[in-house]
Design a protein around this motif. Structure first.
Motif, PDB file in Angstrom:
ATOM      1  N   ASN A 111      -1.119  13.223   0.942  1.00  0.00           N
ATOM      2  CA  ASN A 111       0.288  13.137   1.305  1.00  0.00           C
ATOM      3  C   ASN A 111       1.094  12.830   0.051  1.00  0.00           C
ATOM      4  N   LYS A 112       2.406  12.951   0.161  1.00  0.00           N
ATOM      5  CA  LYS A 112       3.338  12.583  -0.902  1.00  0.00           C
ATOM      6  C   LYS A 112       2.923  13.249  -2.229  1.00  0.00           C
ATOM      7  N   ALA A 113       2.891  12.499  -3.321  1.00  0.00           N
ATOM      8  CA  ALA A 113       2.613  13.099  -4.623  1.00  0.00           C
ATOM      9  C   ALA A 113       1.133  13.369  -4.859  1.00  0.00           C
ATOM     10  N   SER A 114       0.292  13.127  -3.861  1.00  0.00           N
ATOM     11  CA  SER A 114      -1.138  13.432  -4.005  1.00  0.00           C
ATOM     12  C   SER A 114      -1.474  14.864  -3.616  1.00  0.00           C
ATOM     13  N   SER A 130      -7.109   0.175  13.905  1.00  0.00           N
ATOM     14  CA  SER A 130      -6.749   1.531  14.332  1.00  0.00           C
ATOM     15  C   SER A 130      -5.242   1.680  14.492  1.00  0.00           C
ATOM     16  N   GLU A 131      -4.578   0.633  14.978  1.00  0.00           N
ATOM     17  CA  GLU A 131      -3.121   0.687  15.121  1.00  0.00           C
ATOM     18  C   GLU A 131      -2.449   0.647  13.750  1.00  0.00           C
ATOM     19  N   LEU A 132      -2.925  -0.236  12.870  1.00  0.00           N
ATOM     20  CA  LEU A 132      -2.334  -0.347  11.541  1.00  0.00           C
ATOM     21  C   LEU A 132      -2.567   0.911  10.710  1.00  0.00           C
ATOM     22  N   ALA A 133      -3.684   1.580  10.957  1.00  0.00           N
ATOM     23  CA  ALA A 133      -4.012   2.783  10.182  1.00  0.00           C
ATOM     24  C   ALA A 133      -2.937   3.850  10.302  1.00  0.00           C
ATOM     25  N   THR A 134      -2.286   3.920  11.435  1.00  0.00           N
ATOM     26  CA  THR A 134      -1.250   4.944  11.634  1.00  0.00           C
ATOM     27  C   THR A 134      -0.021   4.682  10.768  1.00  0.00           C
ATOM     28  N   ARG A 135       0.079   3.495  10.209  1.00  0.00           N
ATOM     29  CA  ARG A 135       1.243   3.131   9.411  1.00  0.00           C
ATOM     30  C   ARG A 135       1.004   3.287   7.909  1.00  0.00           C
ATOM     31  N   LEU A 136      -0.210   3.596   7.523  1.00  0.00           N
ATOM     32  CA  LEU A 136      -0.505   3.794   6.104  1.00  0.00           C
ATOM     33  C   LEU A 136      -0.238   5.247   5.719  1.00  0.00           C
ATOM     34  N   GLU A 137       0.495   5.441   4.629  1.00  0.00           N
ATOM     35  CA  GLU A 137       0.949   6.772   4.217  1.00  0.00           C
ATOM     36  C   GLU A 137      -0.094   7.411   3.303  1.00  0.00           C
ATOM     37  N   ALA A 138      -1.096   8.008   3.930  1.00  0.00           N
ATOM     38  CA  ALA A 138      -2.183   8.634   3.180  1.00  0.00           C
ATOM     39  C   ALA A 138      -2.752   9.785   3.994  1.00  0.00           C
ATOM     40  N   ALA A 165       0.826  -1.211   0.000  1.00  0.00           N
ATOM     41  CA  ALA A 165       0.000   0.000   0.000  1.00  0.00           C
ATOM     42  C   ALA A 165       0.857   1.256   0.000  1.00  0.00           C
ATOM     43  N   ASN A 166       1.991   1.217   0.705  1.00  0.00           N
ATOM     44  CA  ASN A 166       2.835   2.398   0.875  1.00  0.00           C
ATOM     45  C   ASN A 166       3.894   2.572  -0.206  1.00  0.00           C
ATOM     46  N   ARG A 167       4.057   1.623  -1.085  1.00  0.00           N
ATOM     47  CA  ARG A 167       5.243   1.658  -1.949  1.00  0.00           C
ATOM     48  C   ARG A 167       5.134   2.665  -3.089  1.00  0.00           C
ATOM     49  N   LEU A 168       3.917   3.108  -3.432  1.00  0.00           N
ATOM     50  CA  LEU A 168       3.752   4.087  -4.504  1.00  0.00           C
ATOM     51  C   LEU A 168       3.810   5.498  -3.944  1.00  0.00           C
ATOM     52  N   GLU A 169       4.025   6.467  -4.835  1.00  0.00           N
ATOM     53  CA  GLU A 169       4.119   7.865  -4.411  1.00  0.00           C
ATOM     54  C   GLU A 169       2.758   8.488  -4.113  1.00  0.00           C
ATOM     55  N   ALA A 170       1.683   7.858  -4.596  1.00  0.00           N
ATOM     56  CA  ALA A 170       0.343   8.381  -4.307  1.00  0.00           C
ATOM     57  C   ALA A 170       0.038   8.221  -2.823  1.00  0.00           C
TER      58      ALA A 170
END
Length: 469
Positions: A442-445, A414-422, A394-399
């Motif tokens: 976030n990131k390129a979005s 809820s714990e895992l959600a903090t690790r998703l880059e969005a 999920a995190n490997r793309l720039e989006a």
């Protein structure tokens, strides 16, 4: 055939030229849209500049009252505007379509009118008092996309004018008609020059964003155009709010009851035929649940009628334009050539920019349909064996616009959600935006946020008044 017109300084502007707009469902002509030139851009910006000081000097309550009048106009004309949206953009009237878009327009107008952003005492002692005030920036350039043409335009217009700015709006060249009609109606209650429009392709957008008298740029669209806008803002130092789309990942946790979430997963992916920035674009499913997910989504897709959205029984319409249809078809063809499992649903009409609802299985990270934002009704479904692998995928793309986790165990999610880059991570829902909740990427979005108090702050600048006691 009607020729629609821009609104500049409170008046309908006579176009120097025009171009034809067609219904994506059947190719029928809808009329002619005006083609702005550099002179019309200049007139619109100057009109907004002239109006801005007086508009900012109106009381906060007066601007709130006018904003509520705009909401009433949108509500009273929602049927008319919804039909224009369906004919021009393609989304159906029914379900989460054009009527839904108009309801959102009303709600996203009422909420900013209800919010207050009063001066804030940021420091005080025996010797001094410092108060932070939020003041308007000036003239806002707003550039709206073709997928939700009125709703996203409202996201840009309403907070800006609510806080004392004036606006020059450029709708997408693909979907200008409904927006021009909406702006014409809104201008019945606005002082002349507060809300203006210009129309045309990216050349006109560039003229607007490069204008030295623009004080803020709001843009929803592609990453490539977003980068050009960043460069354009450098000369004027205009602040920017950018929403540059996403390639949103959804992760279904192992052992989740798929029947309970299947309908929400489906619409999370296929809302507006997948032409939504915060749609599910990549679905990661545990290998033990893969066949169940494919079966449940297939069952829902097989019940969907594809066709002209003016038919009340239709919930899936065409793609908006030939270019986008070709892009999605190309990605599906690439997946088919790689040996993926292509499952297509729905009888496609002979004319119009239609394609079947498409589920693509036996596909992996690195393939084009996974790595490139498809923005259409084709969903890649990717197996995983370990949750850690799904998070990395999920995190490997720039989006980084949105992401979601689907589970029967919300505490773990809820714990895992903090690790998703969005910018937003949803749990057991996707794309569930709300006018009170900040939204941005976030990131390129992109960067910057819209909605709620933070969205109002984004169209103002701070001014500290410091008093020696």
């Amino acid at each position: 055939m009607q020729t629609y017109r821009n609104t500049v300084d409170g008046l309908l502007s006579e176009p120097v030229s025009s171009y034809e707009i067609f219904n994506p469902a059947n190719g029928q002509s809808l009329g002619f849209a005006p083609q702005s030139d550099e002179q019309e851009v200049e007139r619109a910006v100057q009109a907004a500049m002239r109006a801005q000081k007086n508009w900012a000097n109106q009381s906060d309550q007066e601007r709130r009252d006018i904003t509520l009048k705009i909401a009433q106009i949108l509500e009273e004309n929602s049927d008319y505007l919804a039909e224009l949206i369906t004919r021009e953009q393609g989304k159906p009237l029914s379900g989460p379509g054009s009527r839904f878009e108009m309801q959102a327009c009303v709600g996203w107008t009422q909420v900013p009118a209800s919010l207050e952003l009063p001066p804030e005492t940021v420091y005080e002692d025996d010797e001094r008092k410092d108060t932070l005030h939020r003041v308007p920036l000036g003239v806002v350039a707003a550039i709206a996309p073709w997928n939700w043409p009125l709703m996203i335009a409202i996201w840009q217009i309403i907070p800006a004018i609510r806080m004392g700015n004036t606006v020059v709006l450029k709708p997408s060249e693909y979907t200008p008609i409904a927006t021009l009609e909406m702006v014409k109606l809104i201008n019945d209650v606005l002082p002349a020059g507060v809300l203006n429009t210009v129309t045309g392709d990216g050349i006109i957008g560039s003229k607007l964003t490069h204008h030295p008298d623009i004080s803020k740029i709001m843009f929803t669209g592609s990453e490539s155009t977003g980068r050009q806008i960043i460069e354009a803002s450098a000369k004027s130092l205009s602040p920017i709010t950018l929403e540059l789309g996403g390639n949103d990942a959804a992760i279904v946790m192992p052992g989740t009851n798929i029947k309970n979430i299947a309908t929400d997963l489906f619409w999370g992916a296929f809302l507006n035929m997948g032409q939504t920035c915060a749609c599910i674009k990549r679905l990661y499913v545990h290998e033990d649940d893969y066949e169940t997910v494919m079966a449940e989504l297939s069952a829902i897709a097989s019940q969907m009628k594809i066709g002209d959205g003016m038919d009340e029984s239709v919930l899936i319409g065409p793609l908006q334009n030939k270019m986008q249809l070709g892009k999605v078809q190309e990605l599906v063809t690439d997946a088919k050539g790689a040996g993926c499992d292509i499952r297509e649903f729905g009888e496609v009409p002979d004319q119009g920019y239609f394609m079947p609802i498409t589920l693509v299985g036996n596909i992996k990270d690195g393939q084009r349909l996974v790595d490139e934002e498809q923005f259409g009704p084709a969903l890649p479904i990717i197996r995983y064996s370990e949750v850690e692998d799904a998070i990395k995928s999920a995190n490997r793309l720039e989006a980084g616009l949105g992401a979601s986790l689907w589970t029967d165990e919300q505490a773990q999610a809820s714990e895992l959600a903090t690790r998703l880059e969005a910018g937003t991570v949803w749990i057991n829902q996707h794309g569930a935006i709300h006018p009170m909740v900040p939204f941005g990427g976030n990131k390129a979005s992109g960067y910057g946020v819209e909605f709620g108090i933070e969205g109002l702050k984004a169209v103002t600048q701070g001014r500290v008044i410091s008093i020696k006691k």
